[in-house]
Scaffold this motif. Structure first.
Motif, PDB file in Angstrom:
ATOM      1  N   PRO A  66      14.282 102.189 -26.862  1.00 63.09           N
ATOM      2  CA  PRO A  66      13.277 102.223 -27.936  1.00 63.09           C
ATOM      3  C   PRO A  66      13.654 101.297 -29.091  1.00 63.09           C
ATOM      4  N   ALA A  67      13.667 100.010 -28.808  1.00 58.98           N
ATOM      5  CA  ALA A  67      14.008  98.996 -29.805  1.00 58.98           C
ATOM      6  C   ALA A  67      13.159  97.767 -29.526  1.00 58.98           C
ATOM      7  N   GLU A  68      13.237  96.794 -30.424  1.00 59.68           N
ATOM      8  CA  GLU A  68      12.450  95.575 -30.275  1.00 59.68           C
ATOM      9  C   GLU A  68      12.728  94.906 -28.928  1.00 59.68           C
ATOM     10  N   GLN A  69      11.654  94.487 -28.252  1.00 62.75           N
ATOM     11  CA  GLN A  69      11.785  93.856 -26.946  1.00 62.75           C
ATOM     12  C   GLN A  69      10.961  92.564 -26.907  1.00 62.75           C
ATOM     13  N   HIS A  70      11.340  91.671 -25.978  1.00 60.00           N
ATOM     14  CA  HIS A  70      10.742  90.344 -25.935  1.00 60.00           C
ATOM     15  C   HIS A  70      10.179  90.048 -24.541  1.00 60.00           C
ATOM     16  N   PHE A  71       9.027  89.367 -24.534  1.00 63.01           N
ATOM     17  CA  PHE A  71       8.338  89.015 -23.295  1.00 63.01           C
ATOM     18  C   PHE A  71       7.781  87.602 -23.438  1.00 63.01           C
ATOM     19  N   VAL A  72       7.529  86.976 -22.298  1.00 58.73           N
ATOM     20  CA  VAL A  72       6.811  85.703 -22.283  1.00 58.73           C
ATOM     21  C   VAL A  72       5.659  85.833 -21.296  1.00 58.73           C
ATOM     22  N   LEU A  73       4.449  85.537 -21.743  1.00 60.45           N
ATOM     23  CA  LEU A  73       3.277  85.563 -20.886  1.00 60.45           C
ATOM     24  C   LEU A  73       2.866  84.128 -20.586  1.00 60.45           C
ATOM     25  N   SER A  74       2.552  83.869 -19.320  1.00 61.39           N
ATOM     26  CA  SER A  74       2.186  82.527 -18.879  1.00 61.39           C
ATOM     27  C   SER A  74       0.863  82.578 -18.143  1.00 61.39           C
ATOM     28  N   ALA A  75      -0.017  81.629 -18.413  1.00 59.77           N
ATOM     29  CA  ALA A  75      -1.320  81.596 -17.738  1.00 59.77           C
ATOM     30  C   ALA A  75      -1.888  80.185 -17.791  1.00 59.77           C
ATOM     31  N   GLU A  76      -2.744  79.893 -16.836  1.00 66.02           N
ATOM     32  CA  GLU A  76      -3.539  78.677 -16.888  1.00 66.02           C
ATOM     33  C   GLU A  76      -4.791  78.961 -17.710  1.00 66.02           C
ATOM     34  N   LEU A  77      -5.117  78.069 -18.623  1.00 67.42           N
ATOM     35  CA  LEU A  77      -6.355  78.227 -19.364  1.00 67.42           C
ATOM     36  C   LEU A  77      -7.527  78.078 -18.395  1.00 67.42           C
ATOM     37  N   VAL A 111      -1.050  77.816 -21.007  1.00 69.28           N
ATOM     38  CA  VAL A 111      -0.797  78.499 -22.269  1.00 69.28           C
ATOM     39  C   VAL A 111       0.308  79.519 -22.060  1.00 69.28           C
ATOM     40  N   SER A 112       1.163  79.663 -23.054  1.00 73.59           N
ATOM     41  CA  SER A 112       2.208  80.678 -23.015  1.00 73.59           C
ATOM     42  C   SER A 112       2.258  81.400 -24.352  1.00 73.59           C
ATOM     43  N   LEU A 113       2.623  82.690 -24.291  1.00 72.23           N
ATOM     44  CA  LEU A 113       2.790  83.501 -25.486  1.00 72.23           C
ATOM     45  C   LEU A 113       4.185  84.099 -25.476  1.00 72.23           C
ATOM     46  N   ASP A 114       4.979  83.794 -26.490  1.00 74.46           N
ATOM     47  CA  ASP A 114       6.245  84.490 -26.707  1.00 74.46           C
ATOM     48  C   ASP A 114       5.923  85.750 -27.503  1.00 74.46           C
ATOM     49  N   ILE A 115       6.101  86.907 -26.867  1.00 71.01           N
ATOM     50  CA  ILE A 115       5.641  88.166 -27.443  1.00 71.01           C
ATOM     51  C   ILE A 115       6.831  89.034 -27.824  1.00 71.01           C
ATOM     52  N   THR A 116       6.797  89.552 -29.038  1.00 72.31           N
ATOM     53  CA  THR A 116       7.791  90.511 -29.512  1.00 72.31           C
ATOM     54  C   THR A 116       7.087  91.829 -29.787  1.00 72.31           C
ATOM     55  N   LEU A 117       7.586  92.900 -29.174  1.00 68.68           N
ATOM     56  CA  LEU A 117       7.021  94.228 -29.356  1.00 68.68           C
ATOM     57  C   LEU A 117       8.063  95.118 -30.033  1.00 68.68           C
ATOM     58  N   THR A 118       7.674  95.692 -31.168  1.00 63.94           N
ATOM     59  CA  THR A 118       8.561  96.569 -31.922  1.00 63.94           C
ATOM     60  C   THR A 118       7.995  97.980 -31.915  1.00 63.94           C
ATOM     61  N   PRO A 119       8.722  98.965 -31.373  1.00 65.53           N
ATOM     62  CA  PRO A 119       8.203 100.335 -31.334  1.00 65.53           C
ATOM     63  C   PRO A 119       8.154 100.950 -32.723  1.00 65.53           C
ATOM     64  N   LEU A 120       7.152 101.792 -32.933  1.00 64.31           N
ATOM     65  CA  LEU A 120       6.956 102.472 -34.207  1.00 64.31           C
ATOM     66  C   LEU A 120       6.972 103.982 -33.982  1.00 64.31           C
ATOM     67  N   ASP A 121       7.617 104.705 -34.888  1.00 68.26           N
ATOM     68  CA  ASP A 121       7.600 106.173 -34.883  1.00 68.26           C
ATOM     69  C   ASP A 121       8.005 106.709 -33.505  1.00 68.26           C
ATOM     70  N   GLY A 171      12.273 109.118 -27.481  1.00 61.62           N
ATOM     71  CA  GLY A 171      12.369 107.870 -26.756  1.00 61.62           C
ATOM     72  C   GLY A 171      11.059 107.187 -26.454  1.00 61.62           C
ATOM     73  N   ILE A 172       9.931 107.760 -26.893  1.00 63.68           N
ATOM     74  CA  ILE A 172       8.612 107.175 -26.627  1.00 63.68           C
ATOM     75  C   ILE A 172       7.951 106.806 -27.958  1.00 63.68           C
ATOM     76  N   PRO A 173       7.540 105.562 -28.130  1.00 61.44           N
ATOM     77  CA  PRO A 173       6.914 105.171 -29.395  1.00 61.44           C
ATOM     78  C   PRO A 173       5.494 105.698 -29.515  1.00 61.44           C
ATOM     79  N   ARG A 174       5.112 106.027 -30.737  1.00 66.26           N
ATOM     80  CA  ARG A 174       3.723 106.396 -31.015  1.00 66.26           C
ATOM     81  C   ARG A 174       2.886 105.187 -31.380  1.00 66.26           C
ATOM     82  N   GLY A 175       3.541 104.038 -31.492  1.00 72.89           N
ATOM     83  CA  GLY A 175       2.817 102.807 -31.791  1.00 72.89           C
ATOM     84  C   GLY A 175       3.671 101.603 -31.467  1.00 72.89           C
TER      85      GLY A 175
END
Length: 346
Positions: A49-60, A128-138, A142-146
């Motif tokens: 339950p901490a900040e995590q990182h992802f990369v999304l890749s797609a053809e436009l 197109v690619s997106l570097d995505i950072t997801l930070t859990p809230l509340d 061990g399960i985030p509410r947001g």
């Protein structure tokens, strides 16, 4: 590890997925690469339950009925918004262990074009690619509410935009109660002169504006009608959506899908900018959008968009741009407020 997302079209809005995963809306799979920073992530395919990182890749998309409908000068921000929505929902359940029965609601969202050149459609394939950072809230047990979501957008390897959103995961009874309360308020405050609103059932839709007026070629991609009135520089427009549209549709008795708010913001901004400042839809591009949601919109009730435009300004290249302020409502109830910036590329 490389996870292929199911190709689904859903809402970047204060609303859960409007329909189950399907193969509509996108023309190719999206690939989400999870970059765990903990041993548990590598071994268990799950996050702490901490900040995590992802990369999304797609053809436009090329030749898509919605994402490629219009003058064809620029890639559609709506596609990037849908990519972020899909990746975030997938990661919430797959990696943050959010139970499937908790509707994920977007309470705020935003998109920015930081460099215009990479967004130009050159007529060939583009990545197109997106570097995505997801930070859990509340976090509880061990399960985030947001989740707080931040994404950096690159097209053909060139950084050119950013995206952000905040989600909450509601308990089912809380979601149902919140939605029922909002619907009662909308029904109570909607004019009895509107039969389908008073009865809470579907009825004739207002006429949509001409597609070219809002930068579209197909009538079914138009989501706003002619202004119902203009007061001190503010335009009030009905929001109209084809019920079977592959991107903008809603389930019977469902909520207004999130893509409707983004597209209606763009189209309403185009109308206001054209009427007040002479902008041309064929040469205008949305470069910034921010929205804050207050409640759920019911798809079977009339909805309006009120838009007001500021005085035009010029960017560093001397091109005119205009910022608008928007509010979407059903009756006297405000569903969300937004701001949008439109650039005249001439």
């Amino acid at each position: 590890m490389d996870s292929t997302l199911a190709a689904a079209t859903a809402a970047t809005s204060l609303a859960p997925d409007p329909y189950p995963p399907a193969d509509q809306g996108f023309v190719a799979p999206l690939h989400l690469l999870y970059r765990p920073e903990t041993p548990e992530g590598f071994l268990l395919d799950a996050t702490a339950p901490a900040e995590q990182h992802f990369v999304l890749s797609a053809e436009l998309p090329r030749g898509h009925a919605t994402f490629n409908d219009g003058p064809g000068d620029f890639h559609d921000l709506l596609f990037v918004a849908e990519c972020l929505r899909q990746a975030t929902h997938f990661a919430a359940h797959q990696y943050f262990r959010v139970p499937a029965d908790r509707p994920a609601v977007f309470v705020s969202s935003g998109l920015d074009v930081l460099r215009l050149a990479p967004w130009r459609d050159t007529g060939g394939p583009a990545h197109v690619s997106l570097d995505i950072t997801l930070t859990p809230l509340d976090v509880v047990h061990g399960i985030p509410r947001g989740l707080d979501c931040r994404g950096e957008v690159a097209i053909e390897g060139v950084a050119c935009g950013s995206a952000r959103a905040r989600l909450l995961f509601l308990m089912p009874k809380v979601y149902e109660s919140h939605r029922a309360l909002g619907r009662r308020e909308s029904l109570y405050s909607t004019s009895p002169a509107t039969p389908r609103a008073a009865a809470g059932t579907a009825g004739p839709e207002p006429t949509a504006v001409r597609p070219g007026r809002v930068g579209r070629g197909r009538p079914d991609n138009v989501v706003v009608g002619p202004p119902l009135g203009a007061f001190d520089g503010e335009f009030v427009l009905p929001v109209v959506v084809a019920p079977e549209h592959e991107v903008f549709r809603a389930r019977p008795g469902g909520h207004v899908p999130g893509p409707v708010f983004l597209e209606a913001s763009r189209q309403a901004t185009l109308i206001a900018a054209a009427e007040l400042h002479g902008f041309e839809a064929a040469h205008a591009v949305l470069t910034r959008w921010q929205v804050s949601f207050r409640g759920f919109g019911d798809a079977d009730l009339p909805m309006t968009c009120t838009v007001a435009a500021d005085d035009p300004m010029r960017d560093e290249a001397g091109r005119p741009s205009v910022r608008t302020r928007l509010a979407f409502g059903q009756g006297s109830r405000v569903l969300c407020t937004a701001s949008a910036t439109l650039l005249q590329d001439c």
